[in-house]
Design an enzyme around this catalytic site. Structure first.
Site, mmCIF file in Angstrom:
data_model
loop_
_atom_site.group_PDB
_atom_site.id
_atom_site.type_symbol
_atom_site.label_atom_id
_atom_site.label_comp_id
_atom_site.label_asym_id
_atom_site.label_seq_id
_atom_site.Cartn_x
_atom_site.Cartn_y
_atom_site.Cartn_z
ATOM 1 N N ASP A 13 5.317 0.992 -1.942
ATOM 2 C CA ASP A 13 4.941 0.570 -3.343
ATOM 3 C C ASP A 13 4.665 1.651 -4.299
ATOM 4 O O ASP A 13 3.754 1.761 -4.977
ATOM 5 C CB ASP A 13 3.836 -0.540 -3.132
ATOM 6 N N LYS A 16 8.929 4.306 -5.938
ATOM 7 C CA LYS A 16 10.045 5.062 -5.576
ATOM 8 C C LYS A 16 11.382 4.500 -6.342
ATOM 9 O O LYS A 16 12.118 5.278 -6.741
ATOM 10 C CB LYS A 16 10.396 4.787 -4.159
ATOM 11 N N GLY A 40 10.869 -4.063 -1.907
ATOM 12 C CA GLY A 40 10.883 -4.463 -3.428
ATOM 13 C C GLY A 40 10.868 -3.204 -4.244
ATOM 14 O O GLY A 40 9.829 -2.618 -4.315
ATOM 15 N N HIS A 41 12.003 -2.905 -4.825
ATOM 16 C CA HIS A 41 12.034 -1.750 -5.590
ATOM 17 C C HIS A 41 12.105 -2.051 -6.990
ATOM 18 O O HIS A 41 13.153 -2.546 -7.357
ATOM 19 C CB HIS A 41 13.347 -0.700 -5.309
ATOM 20 N N GLN A 225 9.644 1.221 1.969
ATOM 21 C CA GLN A 225 8.228 1.388 2.574
ATOM 22 C C GLN A 225 7.493 2.744 2.571
ATOM 23 O O GLN A 225 8.037 3.456 1.542
ATOM 24 C CB GLN A 225 8.147 0.838 4.126
HETATM 25 P P1 IMP Z 1 7.337 -6.171 7.777
HETATM 26 O O1 IMP Z 1 7.824 -5.019 7.328
HETATM 27 O O2 IMP Z 1 7.751 -7.513 7.283
HETATM 28 O O3 IMP Z 1 7.243 -6.506 9.296
HETATM 29 O O4 IMP Z 1 5.685 -5.835 7.592
HETATM 30 C C1 IMP Z 1 4.780 -4.922 8.152
HETATM 31 C C2 IMP Z 1 3.869 -4.410 7.438
HETATM 32 O O5 IMP Z 1 4.253 -3.571 6.579
HETATM 33 C C3 IMP Z 1 2.929 -5.229 6.426
HETATM 34 O O6 IMP Z 1 1.839 -4.577 6.569
HETATM 35 C C4 IMP Z 1 3.626 -5.256 5.321
HETATM 36 O O7 IMP Z 1 2.895 -5.706 4.036
HETATM 37 C C5 IMP Z 1 4.280 -3.879 5.121
HETATM 38 N N1 IMP Z 1 5.609 -3.510 4.271
HETATM 39 C C6 IMP Z 1 6.677 -3.999 4.445
HETATM 40 N N2 IMP Z 1 7.610 -3.720 3.711
HETATM 41 C C7 IMP Z 1 6.790 -3.235 2.644
HETATM 42 C C8 IMP Z 1 7.157 -2.698 1.498
HETATM 43 O O8 IMP Z 1 8.182 -2.525 0.853
HETATM 44 N N3 IMP Z 1 6.085 -2.153 0.541
HETATM 45 C C9 IMP Z 1 4.538 -2.039 0.972
HETATM 46 N N4 IMP Z 1 4.531 -2.576 2.277
HETATM 47 C C10 IMP Z 1 5.461 -3.246 2.945
#
Ligand code: IMP
Length: 423
Positions: A13, A16, A40-41, A225
């Site tokens: 977040d 990017k 989510g971009h 991420q």
């Molecule tokens: P997962 O990727 O859904 O398995 O979630 C694992 C962790 O990564 C959690 O804390 C999510 O909130 C975090 N996470 C996954 N994708 C994103 C992203 O695009 N931005 C911020 N946090 C993310």
């Protein structure tokens, strides 16, 4: 260098999407290498806000080829829906021309989502706060040699064999967990139908990218991420399940580890969604103010983001790890009116020991040591040159450079494309 990789430095977040959008104007290929539709971009286009989850951010530029690399986990139903939504927004998406999906990428099915949500419930207090989109279980099946690949969707015999393997093991497990079992024919029909829709896009993307690389094409690799969510180098176990730092850019695209310019993106403060340690978190009214000022709500799940001060210990670590040669600092404008501005420069363990390096353990117990800088009261959104920033804002950026060892080449001062300062 013809290949540039943009990675999030902390927990995702960082903004990017805007940086990629900006750089994509000069790129021939824009490539995702990891994660799935947990990402989510957000882009602010002349037509309004646009959130991309799986489709690379270059899609808004008609000349770029957008590649979903082999390291991504693809929910094909989501992908078909996302393409339809983007077309409704007026974007031209022509599968096979400006959108390619690696045949080696692994597939997320509804069962993975059920398993993700079930596992979170089982974790109780130790929950990770996943996005519940089946990302972790799909990567687990990839490592467990159970997974379905995107190329299977357009090869009926291969899909049958893959489903046999998948369902055999899953159903035993699902049965034990009290989850409904899977039906091979139902899955086969659904996956084949979405496979047909996506067929023109499904290619050997690694080969396409290696050819492009050899031909000197400009390739922009889009991280999802952030480095601290990397499954190995992040704040384990509160991480995602892929290699979100630059290491994943090679395995997740099939590009060779040749020269690559790496840009690390971080906010002028820190945020995190989901659970896990966050040394500079502000669990107070200042944190609430930062959340409101920065509109810090997840673009995928809408969850409020946890907010805190800039953490130079974490940024230094992720900068080293990712090979970032420079930083882009986003949301500097959001810090208007926050005075003073602390920056964490070291951590203290409970027994008094001082840590300069980001640790693999005990992060939940550390107390940050801050260097405190004066804040600024001016609105920065119209500033376009570094020398026109207020003195306190310049000093803040220069301290980030000093404390992280990385030059800050780009500063974002608002969500829109032109709200940027290049140095
Ligand atoms: P997962 O990727 O859904 O398995 O979630 C694992 C962790 O990564 C959690 O804390 C999510 O909130 C975090 N996470 C996954 N994708 C994103 C992203 O695009 N931005 C911020 N946090 C993310």
């Amino acid at each position: 260098m013809s290949t540039t990789c943009v990675v999030g430095i902390l927990w995702g977040d960082e903004g990017k999407g805007k940086v990629i959008d900006y750089l994509a104007a000069e790129a021939d290929y824009v490539v995702r290498f990891g994660g799935g539709h947990n990402a989510g971009h957000t882009l602010i286009l002349p037509s309004g806000k646009c959130v991309l989850h799986l489709v690379p951010s270059g899609i808004v530029h008609d000349h770029t080829v957008n590649v979903i690399g082999n390291g991504v986990v693809v929910d094909p139903v989501h992908l078909v829906g996302e393409i339809a939504r983007l077309r409704e927004r007026g974007l031209s998406i022509d599968a096979g021309r400006n959108l390619l999906v690696s045949e080696r990428a692994h597939v997320i099915v509804a069962a993975h989502r059920a398993q993700d949500q079930w596992a979170e419930q089982q974790r109780g207090k130790g929950r990770i706060g996943t996005t519940g989109r089946g990302i972790g279980p799909a990567y687990a099946d990839r490592a467990g040699r159970l997974g379905l690949r995107v190329g299977d969707l357009i090869r009926p015999a291969s899909l049958r064999t893959a489903l046999e393997r998948f369902i055999g093991e899953k159903n035993a497990w699902f049965h034990a967990a009290g989850l409904p079992g899977l039906d091979a024919n139902e899955l086969f029909d659904g996956l084949s139908a979405t496979g047909e829709t996506l067929r023109p896009a499904i290619v050997d993307a690694g080969a396409v990218l290696r050819d492009a690389h050899k031909a000197g094409k400009r390739i922009l690799i889009e991280g999802a991420q952030g480095c601290l969510l990397d499954v190995e180098h992040g704040t384990y176990p509160f991480v995602t399940s892929s290699h979100a730092s630059t290491g994943g850019a090679f395995s997740g695209t099939g590009l060779p580890p040749h020269g690559m310019r790496v840009i690390g993106v971080c906010k002028a403060y820190a945020t995190r969604v989901g659970e896990g340690p966050f040394p500079t978190e502000l669990k107070n009214e200042t944190g609430d103010r930062l959340r409101t000022a920065g509109n810090e709500f997840g673009s995928t799940t809408g969850r409020p983001r946890r907010c805190g001060w800039f953490d130079a210990v974490a940024v230094r670590y992720a900068g080293e790890l990712s090979g970032a040669a420079e930083l882009t600092v986003t949301n500097l404008d959001v810090l208007k009116g926050f005075d003073p501005l602390p920056i964490a420069v070291a951590y203290r363990l409970a027994d008094g020991r001082r840590l300069d390096r980001f640790p693999a353990f005990d992060l939940a117990e550390v107390q940050p040591e801050f260097e405190t800088l004066p804040g600024f009261q001016e609105d920065l959104r119209q500033v376009r040159r570094f020398q026109d920033l207020p003195v306190a804002a310049r000093r803040y950026i220069e301290t980030i450079e000093l404390r992280t060892g990385l030059p800050v080449r780009t500063i974002s001062v608002g969500p829109e494309r032109q709200q940027v300062i290049l140095r």
